[in-house]
Design an enzyme around this catalytic site. Structure first.
Site, PDB file in Angstrom:
ATOM      1  N   ASP A  15       0.840  -1.192   0.000  1.00  0.00           N
ATOM      2  CA  ASP A  15       0.000   0.000   0.000  1.00  0.00           C
ATOM      3  C   ASP A  15       0.881   1.250   0.000  1.00  0.00           C
ATOM      4  O   ASP A  15       2.076   1.192   0.302  1.00  0.00           O
ATOM      5  CB  ASP A  15      -0.965   0.004   1.184  1.00  0.00           C
ATOM      6  CG  ASP A  15      -0.283   0.298   2.496  1.00  0.00           C
ATOM      7  OD1 ASP A  15      -0.937   0.867   3.377  1.00  0.00           O
ATOM      8  OD2 ASP A  15       0.923  -0.031   2.643  1.00  0.00           O
ATOM      9  N   ASN A  23      -4.195  13.175  -1.544  1.00  0.00           N
ATOM     10  CA  ASN A  23      -5.500  13.610  -2.037  1.00  0.00           C
ATOM     11  C   ASN A  23      -5.938  14.925  -1.399  1.00  0.00           C
ATOM     12  O   ASN A  23      -6.462  15.821  -2.066  1.00  0.00           O
ATOM     13  CB  ASN A  23      -6.553  12.535  -1.773  1.00  0.00           C
ATOM     14  CG  ASN A  23      -6.474  11.376  -2.746  1.00  0.00           C
ATOM     15  OD1 ASN A  23      -6.056  11.537  -3.880  1.00  0.00           O
ATOM     16  ND2 ASN A  23      -6.871  10.196  -2.296  1.00  0.00           N
ATOM     17  N   HIS A  64      -7.671  14.958  -5.877  1.00  0.00           N
ATOM     18  CA  HIS A  64      -7.849  13.561  -6.273  1.00  0.00           C
ATOM     19  C   HIS A  64      -7.267  13.259  -7.651  1.00  0.00           C
ATOM     20  O   HIS A  64      -6.870  12.122  -7.914  1.00  0.00           O
ATOM     21  CB  HIS A  64      -9.341  13.203  -6.253  1.00  0.00           C
ATOM     22  CG  HIS A  64      -9.902  13.087  -4.866  1.00  0.00           C
ATOM     23  ND1 HIS A  64      -9.770  11.956  -4.108  1.00  0.00           N
ATOM     24  CD2 HIS A  64     -10.588  13.981  -4.100  1.00  0.00           C
ATOM     25  CE1 HIS A  64     -10.357  12.138  -2.925  1.00  0.00           C
ATOM     26  NE2 HIS A  64     -10.853  13.356  -2.906  1.00  0.00           N
ATOM     27  N   ASP A  95      -4.921  10.193  -8.378  1.00  0.00           N
ATOM     28  CA  ASP A  95      -5.112   9.196  -9.439  1.00  0.00           C
ATOM     29  C   ASP A  95      -3.833   8.994 -10.242  1.00  0.00           C
ATOM     30  O   ASP A  95      -3.478   7.869 -10.600  1.00  0.00           O
ATOM     31  CB  ASP A  95      -6.243   9.635 -10.365  1.00  0.00           C
ATOM     32  CG  ASP A  95      -7.611   9.561  -9.693  1.00  0.00           C
ATOM     33  OD1 ASP A  95      -7.706   8.923  -8.623  1.00  0.00           O
ATOM     34  OD2 ASP A  95      -8.562  10.151 -10.237  1.00  0.00           O
ATOM     35  N   GLU A 104      -5.722   2.403  -2.175  1.00  0.00           N
ATOM     36  CA  GLU A 104      -4.297   2.598  -2.457  1.00  0.00           C
ATOM     37  C   GLU A 104      -3.504   1.340  -2.163  1.00  0.00           C
ATOM     38  O   GLU A 104      -2.300   1.382  -1.917  1.00  0.00           O
ATOM     39  CB  GLU A 104      -3.745   3.781  -1.644  1.00  0.00           C
ATOM     40  CG  GLU A 104      -3.561   3.537  -0.152  1.00  0.00           C
ATOM     41  CD  GLU A 104      -4.840   3.664   0.652  1.00  0.00           C
ATOM     42  OE1 GLU A 104      -4.762   3.635   1.884  1.00  0.00           O
ATOM     43  OE2 GLU A 104      -5.926   3.813   0.055  1.00  0.00           O
TER      44      GLU A 104
END
Length: 221
Positions: free
Chosen positions: A174, A182, A187, A191, A217
């Site tokens: 992760d 974010n 965001h 991404d 994530e």
């Protein structure tokens, strides 16, 4: 065939072999009518002829357009050879039969054309179905496999490992503090970070390894 299909890793040629076997059995049925002295049945029987379509429909279950195309081409070639054999080598076929009628070239050419059309249709359906299937197993944002496909692959690997006494490794990964990315940069940036992480995972692992987006994530390999 069933024994080979039941193996943890069936041979890649199995779909081709079974589909060609199906077509060949039907063609041998036509040949048996010729040797039995009933050539008009070999060319005019609707029951035997429609079995080709059953075999072609069955190729769709292999989910491989190459199998559909090869089986369809085999059906066209084999039936064409049978028609030519009967037309040029069996004069009695032109005599009228009260049940099967007479041999007509336009009818036989129509049959060959219909087999070719059916081959194209079945191949196209499988190609389209494979596209939907492939898109359903992928995570749209990263292009990696999704969790559903990973779970199925993991269960399959467990079964193979038990049957073959082999082992495999699982890695869970992760991105630390991803929420801060974010919150601070938006965001869209988050991404892009996920996409970059997916690219790095592809670079670090082998092509045969199963890499998936496990969660937001989180990734699994």
């Amino acid at each position: 065939f069933l024994s080979l299909a039941a193996r943890p890793t069936p041979p890649a040629w199995l779909g081709f072999a079974t589909s060609q076997f199906d077509v060949a059995i039907i063609s041998l049925g036509f040949v048996s009518f010729v040797f039995a002295g009933r050539p008009i049945v070999a060319t005019n029987s609707l029951v035997q002829y429609t079995m080709y379509y059953v075999a072609l429909a069955g190729t769709g279950l292999r989910y491989d357009p190459r199998v559909c195309l090869s089986a369809g081409l085999s059906a066209v070639v084999q039936y064409g050879l049978i028609v030519a054999w009967v037309a040029f080598g069996e004069p009695a076929v032109y005599q009228a039969s009260p049940v099967y009628g007479t041999f007509q070239w336009d009818s036989q050419m129509s049959r060959l054309q219909l087999l070719a059309i059916a081959t194209v249709i079945h191949t196209s359906v499988v190609i389209r179905s494979r596209r939907f299937w492939l898109s359903s197993m992928r995570d749209r944002l990263t292009g990696l496999y999704n969790r559903g496909f990973f779970d199925e692959g993991l269960l399959r690997l467990i079964v193979i490992a038990r049957q073959t006494s082999t082992s495999f490794s699982v890695a869970l990964i992760d991105i630390d503090h991803f929420k801060h990315v974010n919150d601070r940069y938006g965001h869209a940036t988050g991404d892009r970070a996920l996409g970059r992480a997916a690219d790095r995972l592809r670079d670090c692992f082998r092509d045969e390894d199963l890499i998936a987006r496990w969660g937001g994530e989180e990734f699994a390999v």
